[in-house]
Design an enzyme around this catalytic site. Structure first.
Site, PDB file in Angstrom:
ATOM      1  CG  ASP A  23      -1.704   1.233   1.436  1.00  0.00           C
ATOM      2  OD1 ASP A  23      -1.663   2.109   0.554  1.00  0.00           O
ATOM      3  OD2 ASP A  23      -2.384   1.355   2.472  1.00  0.00           O
ATOM      4  CE  LYS A  86      -1.761   6.860  -3.466  1.00  0.00           C
ATOM      5  NZ  LYS A  86      -2.219   5.900  -2.453  1.00  0.00           N
ATOM      6  CG  ASP A 210      -9.273   4.107   0.847  1.00  0.00           C
ATOM      7  OD1 ASP A 210      -8.787   4.803   1.754  1.00  0.00           O
ATOM      8  OD2 ASP A 210      -8.585   3.422   0.076  1.00  0.00           O
TER       9      ASP A 210
END
Ligand code: AMP
Length: 637
Positions: A23, A86, A210
């Site tokens: 992850d 990210k 999420d």
């Protein structure tokens, strides 16, 4: 197919067959595996714990430091401490400049490819390289704990990552020395961890919510008999806990004017971390007040000589739960809207959802559970899974499936946006609608619109709108060398193929001649999330008007094609017509052309088309009779 790996340094065969699940998070990253002893997914924990902060410290003449030690340097060395990589992955410089004020490091534009780079000590780093540093740290962590080398991985990404962001993640894996077996969507991975514990005979529709540091994802899945089918995905790749932190900072700046002069990178990072601390504190203590002294360099203090210098300033900052709720309100509303959209995509009512799975650190913010309870009053919020670990565990399960160790699970993922090509008049011809199951392959035939056309441009677009100009161009290519044929005669086959990672390949060939070409859809790092989100929302909002636009454009295309055909008929067979017929036909063509010039009246155009068609039909029939009789003449009956 069995694979043998050889260590190129030692020349020895490597016996490791461990495939890990990773992850790669905005804030924290984790690596997990299936422990062969227990046959259960486990997060790999070293002396620093399970979470590896996704923070990198670049020191001069030294290896980069990743993790907690790097995070600690955020305040002392903000210009060389990189966080939230990210958010930068697969993005152009233009898209990120607005966020620059919150980042302590320097982002510059690379002149060659207009991609963003991070500049430290005059050296440029791109987001793929930096992500690779985090992945390498995870690889080493796994190898150290497991005592074996790790070469293969499944890496999770937000469901809303576009093609270029997926490619960039894959490239980062490669750079870190990992063979990336699959890019898996984070909510899908989460559903794997959740669904594994279910009774196989029970069918369930679940919603995975999420909310991480920088991204928000929703997926609705149907789990039945080991098959995990994604029914719909929604999300926002620029929405997460960081936004709450920035709102808290803005709140403090509003209520403490002195903070307007807090502009040193280290101080801004300290303020950001304080905002996050306040948020987490209040999430755990909703009825308390968070209070903390904050010291920063006030750069506006002007000395008598007119020389600017900084003096230390100390102010007390506080926040209560109500302030936090205000700061987070927009974020919560946006997530609610996404849920509504996801349910609509899946054609489901809230009452059809049988379980909610909460993922991501920000789902711990209490308002999330409260709002979800209101949206799904029939459900008890499932807090049994650790929201930090659930994605990595799911990625490990998928890794185990791909390694061939598990045959009881099948994952069916879907495309987040429609894919198609441009046809006449700038229309989007949709080949693969959004929410199509992956992998998928679609073929469609096209032809040319002009006689003797030997090249055909094929432009590939992604989006939900009727006109390509409102969608995102993924790439284009020209199918060359089509043998000259009359318009409409070539048979051009276009195939769209999307693999399980969600990456598209386009093939085109002219079937009569065999001329063919593959298109590389080069990742175009250029679509902002606002643009992606806007494309989707615009798609819904404009569905009605798009239908009208499409209808009008199709009529315009038909009129142009008819004018072209009648002109061609006159050029070839004009001598069949009397002078009066010729003048009459030309006038009707001109009348239709005038309607085309005026543009937007579909009904008038349809009338013009019908009139010209009715007028020319007898000519075509006459031509047919002549052709048949001349053909018959040559034959003996
Ligand atoms: P992730 O990307 O899933 O690691 O999530 C990180 C985000 O979760 C960051 O924005 C954190 O500030 C946030 N977070 C972690 N714990 C909490 C908490 N107890 N309450 C609210 N936000 C949290």
């Amino acid at each position: 197919m069995a694979k043998i790996k050889i260590d190129i340094n030692s020349g020895k065969i490597v016996k490791s067959n461990i495939v890990v699940g990773i992850d790669l998070g905005t804030t924290n990253s984790l690596v997990a595996w299936i422990n062969p002893q227990t046959n259960k997914a486990e997060v790999i924990v070293d002396e620093w714990g399970a979470l590896l902060p996704s923070v990198i410290l670049i020191k001069p003449n030294a290896d980069p430091v990743v993790g907690i030690l790097a995070k600690e340097s955020l305040l002392d060395a903000p210009e060389r401490t990189i966080f939230s990589v990210k958010r930068l992955l697969g993005r152009s410089f233009q898209e990120i400049t607005s966020a620059q004020q919150f980042l302590g490091y320097n982002i510059v534009e690379d002149e060659i490819d207009s991609m963003l780079r991070i500049e430290i000590d005059k050296k440029l780093y791109n987001a793929v390289e930096l992500s690779a540093m985090i992945l390498r740290a995870l690889k080493h962590k796994a190898e150290k704990v497991l005592g074996q080398e790790v070469f293969q991985a499944v890496i999770s990404v937000p469901a809303y990552f576009n093609d270029s962001q997926r490619q960039a993640t894959r490239d980062a894996g490669k750079l870190a020395g990992l063979d990336v077996l699959r890019i898996i969507n984070e909510p899908t991975a989460a559903s794997l961890s959740y669904g594994l514990g279910l009774d196989r005979s029970v069918s369930q529709t679940i919603l995975v919510y999420d909310l991480g540091g920088g991204t928000f994802d929703i997926s609705i899945l149907q789990i039945e008999d080991g098959v995990f089918e994604v029914l719909a995905t929604q999300g926002d790749t620029r929405l997460g806990g960081d936004d709450i932190d920035y709102s808290i900072m803005a709140f403090w700046q509003e209520t403490h004017p002195a903070l307007a002069n807090c502009d040193q990178p280290g101080d801004i990072q300290a303020l950001r971390l304080l905002a996050e601390t306040a948020k987490i504190f209040l999430s755990n203590n909703t009825n308390l007040i968070f209070t903390e002294w904050f010291e920063f360099s006030n750069t506006s203090t002007v000395q008598p000589q007119g020389i600017e210098s900084a003096t230390k300033e100390k102010i007390e900052l506080s926040l209560n739960y109500g302030d936090l709720v205000n700061a987070a309100q927009v974020l919560v509303l946006k997530t609610q809207a996404c849920i509504v959209a996801a349910l609509r995509d899946a054609s489901l009512k809230p009452s059809d959802i049988q379980a909610l799975v909460l993922v991501g650190g920000s789902s711990r913010y209490p308002e999330i559970s409260r709002v979800l309870s209101a949206q799904f009053p029939h459900l008890i919020i499932n807090n049994s899974l650790n929201p930090d670990e659930v994605v990595a565990l799911g990625a490990a399960i998928e890794a185990d499936v791909l390694a061939g160790n598990r045959k009881d699970i099948l994952l069916l993922d879907i495309t987040p946006l429609g894919l198609g090509i441009e046809t006449a008049g700038g229309l989007m011809d949709l080949l693969i609608p959004r929410n199509t199951k992956l992998p998928c392959r679609v073929r469609r035939e096209y032809s040319t619109s002009v006689d003797g056309q030997i090249n055909l441009q094929i432009a590939v677009f992604q989006g939900e709108r009727a006109m390509v100009k409102e969608n995102r161009k993924l790439g284009e290519f020209i199918l060359k060398g089509i043998p000259a044929m009359p318009a409409g005669f070539p048979k051009i086959e276009v195939i769209f193929s999307v693999n399980a990672d969600g990456v598209l390949t386009v093939y085109a060939s002219e079937l009569r001649s065999g001329v063919s070409q593959n298109i590389e859809i080069k990742p175009q790092y250029g679509l902002s999330d606002e643009a992606l989100e806007k494309m989707l929302l615009d798609g819904f909002a404009n569905a009605q008007s798009d239908m009208q636009v499409r209808g009008l454009q199709e009529t315009i295309n038909e009129a142009q094609q008819l004018i072209y055909s009648v002109n061609r008929f006159i050029a070839k067979n004009g001598d069949m017509l009397s002078p009066i017929q010729l003048v009459d036909t030309t006038q009707r063509i001109d009348a239709l052309k005038r309607l085309l010039n005026i543009g937007s009246n579909k009904d008038a155009l349809l009338q013009g088309i019908t009139a010209l068609n009715n007028h020319t039909r007898p000519f075509a029939e006459n031509l047919m009779n002549i052709a048949i009789s001349s053909a018959l003449k040559g034959k003996e009956i």
